[in-house]
Design a protein around this motif. Structure first.
Motif, short mmCIF file in Angstrom:
data_model
loop_
_atom_site.label_atom_id
_atom_site.label_comp_id
_atom_site.label_asym_id
_atom_site.label_seq_id
_atom_site.Cartn_x
_atom_site.Cartn_y
_atom_site.Cartn_z
N ILE A 74 -19.00 69.78 65.74
CA ILE A 74 -20.38 70.10 65.37
C ILE A 74 -20.63 71.53 65.85
O ILE A 74 -20.34 71.86 67.00
N VAL A 75 -21.20 72.37 64.97
CA VAL A 75 -21.46 73.76 65.32
C VAL A 75 -22.95 73.94 65.58
O VAL A 75 -23.78 73.57 64.75
N ALA A 84 -23.79 73.27 61.28
CA ALA A 84 -22.72 72.77 60.43
C ALA A 84 -21.90 71.72 61.16
O ALA A 84 -21.91 71.65 62.39
N ALA A 85 -21.18 70.94 60.37
CA ALA A 85 -20.16 70.05 60.90
C ALA A 85 -18.84 70.59 60.38
O ALA A 85 -18.74 71.01 59.23
N PRO A 103 -22.45 72.73 55.81
CA PRO A 103 -23.83 72.69 56.31
C PRO A 103 -24.30 71.25 56.52
O PRO A 103 -24.00 70.37 55.71
N ILE A 104 -25.01 71.03 57.60
CA ILE A 104 -25.51 69.69 57.93
C ILE A 104 -26.32 69.10 56.78
O ILE A 104 -26.22 67.90 56.50
N THR A 127 -11.46 75.45 49.97
CA THR A 127 -12.50 76.21 50.67
C THR A 127 -11.86 76.97 51.82
O THR A 127 -10.97 76.45 52.49
N PRO A 128 -12.31 78.22 52.06
CA PRO A 128 -11.73 78.97 53.19
C PRO A 128 -11.85 78.19 54.51
O PRO A 128 -12.86 77.54 54.77
N ALA A 129 -10.80 78.27 55.30
CA ALA A 129 -10.77 77.55 56.58
C ALA A 129 -11.81 78.11 57.54
O ALA A 129 -12.08 79.31 57.56
N PHE A 130 -12.38 77.21 58.32
CA PHE A 130 -13.34 77.61 59.36
C PHE A 130 -12.56 78.19 60.53
O PHE A 130 -11.56 77.63 60.97
#
Length: 147
Positions: A74-75, A84-85, A103-104, A127-130
């Motif tokens: 969890i960010v 975000a998660a 996004p949450i 999707t680009p990696a976090f």
């Protein structure tokens, strides 16, 4: 967890973050001591979800009830809100997995399960990696020399 809405998920996650900050100040036990938060916040903490026990590692499904990943982290943004998660997809036991920040608000909670409408494993992998920000660790405290 039955009957929780997305708003409840957000409130509980924020409350968990507040609890984590408050609990780190003193060794406190929820439900037995003042947590350094308001009564309403304390009640939310006692009735809410534990991020560690109820959210992290839980599967994420799409509308076809296919497991597309799991919640890895969890960010919490600098202003203290949950932004975000991090959803982990692919890999085995965390090896070669692909982490994506979602996004949450994109999550839907149904019968205690987390859903991402319209998502697929392939879409998440595309999707680009976090990437976590590179924050310098504070220097180790040094013993002061007597003057």
């Amino acid at each position: 967890m039955k009957g929780f809405s997305r708003a409840s998920f957000l409130q509980v996650t924020v409350a968990a973050a507040v609890f984590a900050v408050a609990a780190s100040a003193d060794a406190q036990v929820a439900g037995t001591q003042t947590l350094g938060v308001t009564v309403a916040q304390s009640q939310a903490l006692l009735q809410g979800w534990s991020v560690k026990k109820s959210i992290l590692g839980k599967p994420v499904y799409n509308d076809s009830n296919e497991k597309i990943g799991s919640i890895f982290d969890i960010v919490i943004s600098p202003d203290g809100s949950v932004s975000a998660a991090v959803v982990s997809t692919g890999g085995f036991l965390g090896v070669a997995s692909h982490n994506v920040a979602v996004p949450i608000q994109a999550f839907d909670i149904r019968n205690g399960n987390f859903y991402l409408s319209g998502a697929t494993k392939d879409a998440l992998k595309a999707t680009p990696a976090f990437e976590y920000s590179k924050v310098d660790k504070p220097k180790k405290p040094q013993k002061m020399q007597p003057q």
